[in-house]
Design a protein around this motif. Structure first.
Motif, PDB file in Angstrom:
ATOM      1  N   ASP A 114      28.667  14.667   8.850  1.00  0.00           N
ATOM      2  CA  ASP A 114      29.580  15.095   8.218  1.00  0.00           C
ATOM      3  C   ASP A 114      30.587  15.920   8.932  1.00  0.00           C
ATOM      4  O   ASP A 114      30.167  17.164   9.312  1.00  0.00           O
ATOM      5  CB  ASP A 114      29.411  15.849   6.853  1.00  0.00           C
ATOM      6  CG  ASP A 114      30.595  16.334   6.026  1.00  0.00           C
ATOM      7  OD1 ASP A 114      31.664  15.926   6.354  1.00  0.00           O
ATOM      8  OD2 ASP A 114      30.177  16.809   4.947  1.00  0.00           O
ATOM      9  N   LEU A 115      32.026  15.827   9.426  1.00  0.00           N
ATOM     10  CA  LEU A 115      32.867  16.288  10.219  1.00  0.00           C
ATOM     11  C   LEU A 115      34.066  16.972   9.340  1.00  0.00           C
ATOM     12  O   LEU A 115      34.966  17.355   9.975  1.00  0.00           O
ATOM     13  CB  LEU A 115      33.335  15.584  11.250  1.00  0.00           C
ATOM     14  CG  LEU A 115      32.046  15.187  12.352  1.00  0.00           C
ATOM     15  CD1 LEU A 115      32.672  14.255  13.408  1.00  0.00           C
ATOM     16  CD2 LEU A 115      31.604  16.514  13.008  1.00  0.00           C
ATOM     17  N   GLY A 116      33.829  16.999   8.006  1.00  0.00           N
ATOM     18  CA  GLY A 116      35.037  17.502   7.146  1.00  0.00           C
ATOM     19  C   GLY A 116      36.186  16.606   7.302  1.00  0.00           C
ATOM     20  O   GLY A 116      36.155  15.423   6.823  1.00  0.00           O
ATOM     21  N   PHE A 160      37.716  15.240   9.873  1.00  0.00           N
ATOM     22  CA  PHE A 160      37.789  14.334  10.975  1.00  0.00           C
ATOM     23  C   PHE A 160      37.035  12.780  10.561  1.00  0.00           C
ATOM     24  O   PHE A 160      35.946  12.943  10.005  1.00  0.00           O
ATOM     25  CB  PHE A 160      37.145  14.750  12.168  1.00  0.00           C
ATOM     26  CG  PHE A 160      37.536  16.067  12.886  1.00  0.00           C
ATOM     27  CD1 PHE A 160      38.778  15.959  13.660  1.00  0.00           C
ATOM     28  CD2 PHE A 160      37.196  17.444  12.535  1.00  0.00           C
ATOM     29  CE1 PHE A 160      39.381  16.777  14.079  1.00  0.00           C
ATOM     30  CE2 PHE A 160      37.769  18.306  13.130  1.00  0.00           C
ATOM     31  CZ  PHE A 160      39.101  18.412  13.797  1.00  0.00           C
ATOM     32  N   ASP A 161      37.714  11.651  10.995  1.00  0.00           N
ATOM     33  CA  ASP A 161      37.089  10.577  10.487  1.00  0.00           C
ATOM     34  C   ASP A 161      35.992   9.982  11.816  1.00  0.00           C
ATOM     35  O   ASP A 161      34.840   9.525  11.617  1.00  0.00           O
ATOM     36  CB  ASP A 161      38.149   9.269  10.567  1.00  0.00           C
ATOM     37  CG  ASP A 161      39.068   9.543   9.316  1.00  0.00           C
ATOM     38  OD1 ASP A 161      38.417  10.284   8.377  1.00  0.00           O
ATOM     39  OD2 ASP A 161      40.195   9.204   9.605  1.00  0.00           O
ATOM     40  N   PHE A 162      36.418  10.322  12.851  1.00  0.00           N
ATOM     41  CA  PHE A 162      35.608  10.104  14.124  1.00  0.00           C
ATOM     42  C   PHE A 162      35.950  10.989  15.310  1.00  0.00           C
ATOM     43  O   PHE A 162      37.022  11.296  15.607  1.00  0.00           O
ATOM     44  CB  PHE A 162      36.221   8.697  14.584  1.00  0.00           C
ATOM     45  CG  PHE A 162      35.216   7.646  15.089  1.00  0.00           C
ATOM     46  CD1 PHE A 162      34.453   6.995  14.290  1.00  0.00           C
ATOM     47  CD2 PHE A 162      35.165   7.483  16.439  1.00  0.00           C
ATOM     48  CE1 PHE A 162      33.389   6.020  14.964  1.00  0.00           C
ATOM     49  CE2 PHE A 162      34.286   6.420  17.121  1.00  0.00           C
ATOM     50  CZ  PHE A 162      33.375   5.857  16.416  1.00  0.00           C
ATOM     51  N   VAL A 163      34.726  10.990  16.061  1.00  0.00           N
ATOM     52  CA  VAL A 163      34.937  12.044  17.254  1.00  0.00           C
ATOM     53  C   VAL A 163      34.255  11.268  18.251  1.00  0.00           C
ATOM     54  O   VAL A 163      33.153  10.778  18.440  1.00  0.00           O
ATOM     55  CB  VAL A 163      34.277  13.394  17.260  1.00  0.00           C
ATOM     56  CG1 VAL A 163      34.147  14.129  18.383  1.00  0.00           C
ATOM     57  CG2 VAL A 163      34.933  14.166  15.997  1.00  0.00           C
ATOM     58  N   LEU A 164      35.002  11.036  19.622  1.00  0.00           N
ATOM     59  CA  LEU A 164      34.495  10.256  20.508  1.00  0.00           C
ATOM     60  C   LEU A 164      33.972  11.354  21.824  1.00  0.00           C
ATOM     61  O   LEU A 164      34.728  12.281  22.003  1.00  0.00           O
ATOM     62  CB  LEU A 164      35.569   9.552  21.486  1.00  0.00           C
ATOM     63  CG  LEU A 164      35.999   8.377  20.348  1.00  0.00           C
ATOM     64  CD1 LEU A 164      36.971   7.602  21.108  1.00  0.00           C
ATOM     65  CD2 LEU A 164      34.826   7.425  20.098  1.00  0.00           C
TER      66      LEU A 164
END
Length: 71
Positions: free
Chosen positions: A22-24, A26-30
């Protein structure tokens, strides 16, 4: 963990491994695991760009909110 997830960034297609966190907002982090697959990367933090080679083509990705270099 989910392996071999197809993603498209611009016109480029990649396969990544994803971990659900769960990143709040952000949808996606590479992360580094993905970036390592790109090989050498030229970063420009003034213009928020990164340039690398993918499948024999030069790819330039542009971030949001970068500033133009001084003339």
């Amino acid at each position: 963990m989910v392996h071999h997830v197809p993603i498209t960034i611009g016109n480029e297609h990649f396969t990544v491994t994803c971990a659900g966190i769960d990143l709040g907002c952000f949808d996606f982090v590479l992360g580094v695991d993905f970036l390592r697959t790109l090989g050498p990367i030229l970063w420009n933090f003034d213009t928020l760009t990164m340039t690398f080679w993918h499948l024999g083509r030069r790819v330039r990705c542009e971030g949001m909110g970068g500033t133009s270099p001084a003339p």
